[in-house]
Design a protein around this motif. Structure first.
Motif: not given
Length: 836
Positions: A328-329, A334-341, A365-371
């Motif tokens: 899952g992680f 692999l999501n471009e926005k998440a990878r940028e974070v 974890l989600s992209e929002r969680n990474l932020v």
């Protein structure tokens, strides 16, 4: 018997003399070895130490009898500290004379460092090992070898470690020490020896690696490669897999793979990766080593295809996820926005700690969680408070991280009875439990009482249900009322402020004999010594005390009586300044501070130029900006002004004997205010003084006479006219708003963000005032977009007149006294250049 022993001794002594052994050296030979002297067939001049070594070994005796090597060389060979068995390994050497000559010259060129004479590595020690080295590596130029040995001889700590090694290990150590492809130049000497010792079992591999990929690649990958071999559970098997790659993959491709795997410091390379790479299961022509290891179309390969953009800590985490099947992680990255974070997260981020990965399922974890993680500071003391055996959702972890041990323990106590959503809502509504800790004997009792309360309904619903409206109250005030209903029931209709709750808790004895809360407050101020000191110095009437008893109690509970008394007893304050303190404090207690601060005629008198009613009206208004959990706003209130040298950091105007504490009261002048930033709990995190004054890009000379009488505050109980200033000049200057430097306890980007909002508020204020904004030059270092049109240059700022006599110009000249007033002070600041 004795006669026989003496005879044997004399015979042995005579035999020794025939062989060239002096009586002195004979005494050094052990009794057992003396019996073997007869086996020596020729005269040889050796020292006692050497004879002992020779006579302990039949091979050495035979060698001495038959060799043509000079006695001098033999003596040095046998004097080594190492055992005879190791000397035996070099007896067939053909380099005795050459090594002896070169080594004698090389070691003389360096001073030997030693801890003690007993531990000192000697010429015989190095002579033996140099001969042993040439038996294994005969192709090494003797000059280079002697240079290496001489260098090792100069390292002090070698004395302790080197002699404990076997001769084959010492030979390999010399080989490693003289190599040019191991990257240890930046490693301290004491650590370097340990690295070499770790490499000894794998020296053949390192040499083969050097031959295949060359020196640059070998040096680049050495640190990580050596660490991998050291930490491997099966280093021998790993080394065999690595050797297999050396002989089956083309050198250019292998060098590229190895640089991807081992080319970064702190990069982890798994044994399984090398094993897969050596099994020839996947295509061998790909330049992406991870595609070869995990397969071109695999999730693992896709996650690591951007490895060249990642730092070691990013790659290590992804490898952890691959090994532990955190798909899952991997898909998230692999999501471009998440990878940028992800790629911007530093190695010190919480995500890269084992504790975080133990508590949080990375797959959740989600992209929002990474932020959210990107701004969470990693603190080991915070992590230690968590229970590693209890998993949490990220929302739970985010809420609890940074909380006290008590609040975290309480949250864990909710897990059995409430869902995730319920316990988060409960915990978010509650104050820090340490604020109500003294209500119960133990934490367990407190936890039980709070849980019983919230099981019925959430705290906010309780407050609404009970119609609790308390001005200036914090969450802990409401919780205290809810936890101790019997104590507050009698006074519910009288509760008006949060400080009333504290008063009831602290003054239970007074409330027991008083008929009402108001009566108890009056009794308190009449009995309290700090309040009595205040009344005496203010010289207020009993009617004043009766009328403003609520304000007086609040003043006391905020700790302001202590500050008042300290300032009054300070030797730095003049009598007229103490009178100012009295007038300001009396105005505060009666709720009339605004009246004495913003006297209309004082604007022109202090600033030195006329101002319009519109300017006065705007100046009196307090503007604000809301940032997430921080409120940035203007203020001139009594407590903030008195404590501006205390919060958010201590400065020279601190009321408690700050270097310029006598300047503190000048901040109550008409033309001065404070911009403060406060957190959700009301604590000050940043502050900056603003001054309404005048300025000019060109110097203006002060004209005399300018002021003939002192400015002063009015007495709120008196009705006399305010004092005036005569002969005020009418200069041709411009009105300015001067923002002084910002003091904050927030670091990095958080501090910069707060300073930006303070600047934005000052820009809005100056625009509404119609005044030119001038800022302390410290703001230039923040490189704010809002200040792109500003320049940093010298500007002339008018030092306004002060009611206090002493004022502090934080971003200009420092302390100013009456003699400085009315002058323009030249300072380096930021401002917008007027259009020409």
């Amino acid at each position: 018997m004795i006669t026989s022993l003496i005879g044997d001794h004399l015979n042995s002594l005579f035999e020794a003399s025939i062989k060239g052994i002096s009586s002195y050296d004979f005494e050094s030979i052990t009794i057992l070895n003396r019996l073997k002297i007869t086996e020596i067939t020729r005269k040889v001049e050796l020292g006692g130490t050497s004879w002992n070594k020779v006579l302990s070994s039949q091979k050495l005796i035979d060698f001495v009898n038959n060799t043509t090597i000079s006695d001098e060389i033999l003596d040095q060979l046998f004097k080594t500290r190492f055992p005879a068995s190791e000397i035996e390994t070099v007896l067939d050497s053909s380099f005795f004379q050459e090594v002896y000559d070169r080594l004698s010259e090389g070691l003389k060129a360096r001073n030997t460092y030693y801890y003690s004479n007993r531990d000192r590595l000697s010429f015989p020690d190095w002579f033996l090992d140099t001969l042993a080295y040439l038996r294994v590596y005969s192709d090494t130029p003797l000059e280079e070898l002697v240079e290496t040995v001489s260098g090792m001889n100069s390292i002090g700590y070698m004395e302790y470690h080197y002699p404990k090694m076997r001769i084959d290990e010492r030979v390999r150590l010399i080989r490693l020490w003289g190599s040019s492809y191991l990257n240890v130049e930046e490693v301290p000497w004491d650590e370097r020896l340990e690295i070499y010792k770790d490499c000894i079992p794998h020296i053949e591999f390192f040499e083969a690696l050097y031959e295949v990929v060359g020196e640059p690649t070998s040096k680049k990958i050495f640190s990580v490669l050596q660490g991998t071999l050291r930490n491997s559970e099966n280093a021998e098997s790993l080394c065999e897999d690595l050797k297999k790659l050396l002989y089956t993959v083309s050198p250019p491709l292998l060098a590229e793979w190895f640089e991807q795997l081992y080319g970064e410091q702190d990069l982890v390379v798994l044994d399984s990766e090398i094993q897969k790479l050596s099994e020839n299961v996947y295509s061998r022509d790909s330049t992406n080593v991870y595609a070869v290891i995990y397969g071109e179309q695999s999730l693992a390969s896709d996650a690591l295809k951007h490895a060249h953009e990642y730092a070691p800590h990013h790659i290590n985490l992804l490898k952890h996820c691959i090994e532990s099947r955190k798909k899952g992680f991997l898909r998230l990255i692999l999501n471009e926005k998440a990878r940028e974070v992800f790629v911007k997260l530093t190695r010190y981020n919480l995500l890269f700690t084992e504790e975080f990965r133990t508590i949080i399922n990375l797959n959740s974890l989600s992209e929002r969680n990474l932020v959210a993680l990107s701004i969470m500071i990693r603190e080991e003391e915070h992590l230690r408070l968590f229970n590693m055996d209890i998993p949490l959702t990220f929302e739970e972890f985010q809420f609890l991280y940074g909380k006290s041990n008590m609040d975290i323990d309480f949250y864990y106590s909710l897990i059995e009875d409430f869902t995730v959503g319920e316990r988060l809502r409960i915990a978010r509504e509650l104050p820090e439990l340490k604020t109500v800790r003294n209500l119960y004997q133990t934490d367990e009792d407190l936890f039980a009482a709070v849980k019983d309360l919230v099981k019925v309904m959430p705290m906010k619903q309780w407050v609404k249900e009970k119609h609790l409206c308390l001005s200036g109250a914090e969450d802990h005030h409401f919780l205290k009322v809810l936890l101790l209903p019997s104590l507050f029931e009698k006074f519910l209709t009288s509760l008006k402020k949060g400080s009333d709750v504290d008063f009831i808790l602290n003054e239970r004895e007074l409330l027991a004999i008083a008929d009402s809360l108001d009566e108890a407050k009056l009794m308190f101020v009449q009995r309290n010594k700090a309040c009595q000191f205040l009344f005496e110095k203010l010289n207020v009437s009993s009617d004043f005390i009766q009328k403003y008893k609520v304000n007086i109690v609040d003043y006391y509970e905020r700790g302001l009586c202590e500050i008042f008394q300290h300032l009054y007893q300070s030797k730095k304050f003049e009598s007229y300044q103490l009178q100012n303190l009295n007038l300001i404090t009396k105005a505060e207690l009666s709720g009339k501070l605004k009246e004495i601060k913003f006297v209309q005629e004082d604007f022109e008198l202090e600033i030195g130029m006329p101002v319009t009613n519109q300017v006065i009206k705007e100046w009196m208004r307090n503007r604000s900006i809301q940032m997430k959990e921080i409120l940035v706003h203007e203020t001139y209130d009594y407590e903030t002004t008195l404590r501006l040298g205390q919060y958010p950091v201590e400065t020279c105007q601190h009321w408690d004997d700050g270097k310029y504490s006598r300047c503190l009261l000048s901040n109550f002048d008409t033309n001065k205010k404070v911009i403060v930033a406060k957190g959700r709990k009301g604590h000050v995190v940043a502050r900056a003084i603003i001054r309404l004054t005048k300025g000019s890009e060109k110097f203006i000379t002060k004209k005399e006479p300018f002021k003939s009488k002192r400015l002063g505050f009015k007495d709120v109980e008196a009705h006399q006219e305010g004092e005036v200033i005569e002969d005020v000049i009418e200069p041709k200057e411009e009105l300015i708003l001067f923002l002084e430097r910002c003091y904050t306890n927030m670091d990095g980007e958080h501090g910069r963000a707060v300073r930006r909002e303070i600047v934005k508020l000052a820009m809005e204020k100056s625009k509404e005032l119609g005044a030119k904004l001038v800022l302390a030059d410290e703001y230039a270092s923040d490189d704010l977009e809002e200040l792109n049109s500003f320049v940093t240059d010298y500007f002339h700022i008018f030092i306004s007149f002060s009611k206090n006599g002493f004022q502090y110009l934080d971003s200009l000249s420092g302390q100013a006294i009456e003699e400085n007033e009315g002058h323009f002070n030249k300072g380096k600041v930021m401002f917008q250049v007027a259009a020409s």
